[in-house]
Structure formats: structure tokens, C-alpha cells
Design a protein around this motif. Sequence first.
Motif, PDB file in Angstrom:
ATOM      1  N   UNK A   2       0.819  -1.287  -0.067  1.00 36.49           N
ATOM      2  CA  UNK A   2       0.037  -0.103   0.025  1.00 36.49           C
ATOM      3  C   UNK A   2       0.809   1.193   0.091  1.00 36.49           C
ATOM      4  N   UNK A   3       1.987   1.348   0.728  1.00 37.47           N
ATOM      5  CA  UNK A   3       2.660   2.223   1.056  1.00 37.47           C
ATOM      6  C   UNK A   3       4.196   2.237   0.268  1.00 37.47           C
ATOM      7  N   UNK A   4       4.734   3.140  -0.352  1.00 37.31           N
ATOM      8  CA  UNK A   4       6.297   3.187  -0.772  1.00 37.31           C
ATOM      9  C   UNK A   4       6.944   4.226  -0.328  1.00 37.31           C
ATOM     10  N   UNK A   5       8.033   3.812   0.172  1.00 33.78           N
ATOM     11  CA  UNK A   5       9.132   5.276   0.509  1.00 33.78           C
ATOM     12  C   UNK A   5       9.894   5.531  -0.818  1.00 33.78           C
ATOM     13  N   UNK A   6      10.296   6.615  -0.644  1.00 31.56           N
ATOM     14  CA  UNK A   6      10.949   7.234  -1.927  1.00 31.56           C
ATOM     15  C   UNK A   6      12.638   7.187  -1.505  1.00 31.56           C
ATOM     16  N   UNK A   7      13.447   7.003  -2.577  1.00 30.42           N
ATOM     17  CA  UNK A   7      14.780   6.936  -2.102  1.00 30.42           C
ATOM     18  C   UNK A   7      15.604   7.902  -3.143  1.00 30.42           C
ATOM     19  N   UNK A   8      16.243   8.759  -2.937  1.00 31.05           N
ATOM     20  CA  UNK A   8      17.011   9.976  -3.706  1.00 31.05           C
ATOM     21  C   UNK A   8      18.347   9.236  -3.966  1.00 31.05           C
TER      22      UNK A   8
END
Length: 396
Positions: A214-220
Motif C-alpha cells: 500500500x505504501x512506498x517510500x522514496x529513495x533519492x
Amino acid sequence: MNKDEEQRVNFENTEVAFAYKSTAQLRLALWLFRLMSRSFWSHIFIKMGAWALKFRLPLAPYLIKETVYQQFIGGVSLEDTEPLIDNLSNHHCLVVLDYAVEGKHEEEELDGARDQFIQTIHFAANQPTVPVITIKVSALAQNKTLQAWAETGLRNSDFDEKWDRVVQRLIEICDHAAEYGMKIFIDAEESWHQDAIDFLANEMMKRYNQDEVVVYNTYQMYRHDRLDFLKQSYRRAQEEEYIFGAKLVRGAYMEKERARAKRKNYPSPISANKKVVDRDFNEGILFCAEHYENIALCAATHNLISCKILADFIEELPARRDHPHLNFCQLYGMGDDITFNLGAHGYNVAKYVPYGPVKEAFPYLIRRAEENKAMSNEFNREYKLIRRELERRKNS
């Protein structure tokens, strides 16, 4: 031509890449890309737009909507995005909706942003080709609250109360997403806010990513520590038994990060050069794709080499190329050669479509313009492809 060559994506196919745009829209795109490829004039254009909005010049919103909005923004309201969503759907393209608001300060404004994100979920749930919405934690929390999370000395009873409200807003959004079968991308932000955002994203993944993501984190990945942190986050997900959602980007705050590090005299979190960033990004997407059964990946990039690497790697996996954990994404108005040629070959691909009032969304456009300074190769490639397509249409 053998079967492998027939299946390989031809990213040079401009007819497929720009089929969703009229000739008039392509001419506008050509003008904008020409302008934005020249950093001086791009900077002047953005500054003039910001100045005109600040002083409420009567024609400013209209002119912005008729130029950069047409190319990069889905509309002022959710309803405005519907024709675009339908058009993209007809060309094998999904949509990630983004309410382009950030940096709010008053509690009433933060509650309003929460309500708008929830409204976006309800709207998207009725759009079969909109599986994901994006949220920015800086639209739900004061910047000083996010920064204070990592700075123990700044915490007090006022912090605790405001932090609890941030967590509650995020839970309410994720509750609606889970109920309506939607997914959430939690955007990455400045490094001095990111520790708090990472904590919140991991807590939400643990809470909601039990049976499906359901949830994604974002990685720069332009940060030199993100590849290790990505793998560490995956190990945590394995230990705590939830599905790991990871959206990988190169990053959008490079100049701001370096300037702050220099001003405050601490080591910059940004990698030394583009070669290192490319290496980390490509290793990151391949790591996620290799573990596709336990990691839901979104490779959000306009880098043609990265997209080719990932597409070729997917072909070697036992999974289908349209497995729900294997996804590509590009910004609306950019990377059409990548988006639509991948979509035509059956890969999961989406356009990241921001929407919002002109004054609210303009900071998004400014950040895109700043990011484009580091994307000259991609910009030049797309400019040439648009010219080629216009020539093809002229001669057809």
C-alpha cells in the motif's frame, strides 16, 4: 529479425512516443524544451512567473496555464485531469496523481492538505488506470516539526502535540488508501527533513503492507548513503515481515542540498559526481527487481540507459514483464520516448501527473526547472525526438 529483437523496446519510435499529443501540443513542447535547455532564459522565465504571481498580475495565471501548465501539470483541479487520464489510458499508460502542494505551516492548512489527499484517493479509486497517489509529508507537517524529530534538543510538549497530529494525518490517509485499494508514494524531500519522513514511511509500511503493498517510500539515489539505506530498509522489512515498497529517483534538491551544506559547514550528502549516482541508481533498481517477490519497485527515471538496463533485466526474470511489483514512471510532459514505448511493449509504466491551483503548484515547477539543470542530456534527447516527430508528421 529474431524474436528477441522484435520484443526489444525501440525507444527511437517517435510515432509511438508522441501519439497522445496533437501537433499544436508538440510545437508548444518544442518551444518549452528549447527555452528550458538554456539555463539563463529558463531562470528568467521562472523568476518572472514567480514575481507575477506574487504581485497578482491579472494575466499571470492565464499565461502560466497556457504554457508550462499545458506541458507539465494535469490541471487546476481533479476534474481537470480526467481527459488527460483517459488519453493516457488509451496509450497503455497508468497515472500517478500528485496534489502539488508543500511547505504548509498552519495546522488548518495541514488538515486541508490531508483532506485533499483523501479526496484524491476517492477520485482515483473511480479511475481504473490511476492506481497510485503521491503525498508530501511537508504538506502534512510544519518543516520545523520534521527537522526537530532528528534534533532532540528541539523537542518539547508543543513538538509532541504537533508530531502526533502529523502521524494521525498520515494514518487517516493510509486508512483510506487501504480501504479503497489505492497505493501511496511518500515523496522524498530535503535531507534535514528526510530522517523523519523515513521513520514515518517505515512505520506506515509495517502497518499497511502486510498482504499487499500500500505504501512506498522514496529513495533519492544522488545521496551517497541511500543505496546502503535502501538495502537496510529491505532487511528491516524482511525481519518485521512486511512487503517493502521502494520508489527510486535520482533526486530533485541537489543544488539546494549543496548550498546548505556549504553554508552550515557540514559534508554534503550528495555524491561526488553523476557517474557515482548512476551506478547507485542502477544497482538499486536491479537489487529491487531481483527481489521482486518481496519488493514492490517503481523506477522513476528519465534516464534512458537505466530504463534499458531494467527492462532487459526484467526479461531474464521468471516473472511477467507486467508483474505488479515491477514498475516504471516518468513525469508528465517529459520522457515520452521512454513511457509510451515501454507501455506499447507491455511493461507497467505511469505518468506522474501533478495538479493544483497555479499559485500552489508553481513551487513544483520551480523545482522541476532546478532539477533540469542536471538533466541536459535527457533534455537534448527529447528535444531532438520532438523535432523528428514534427518532421515525420509534416512529411506523412
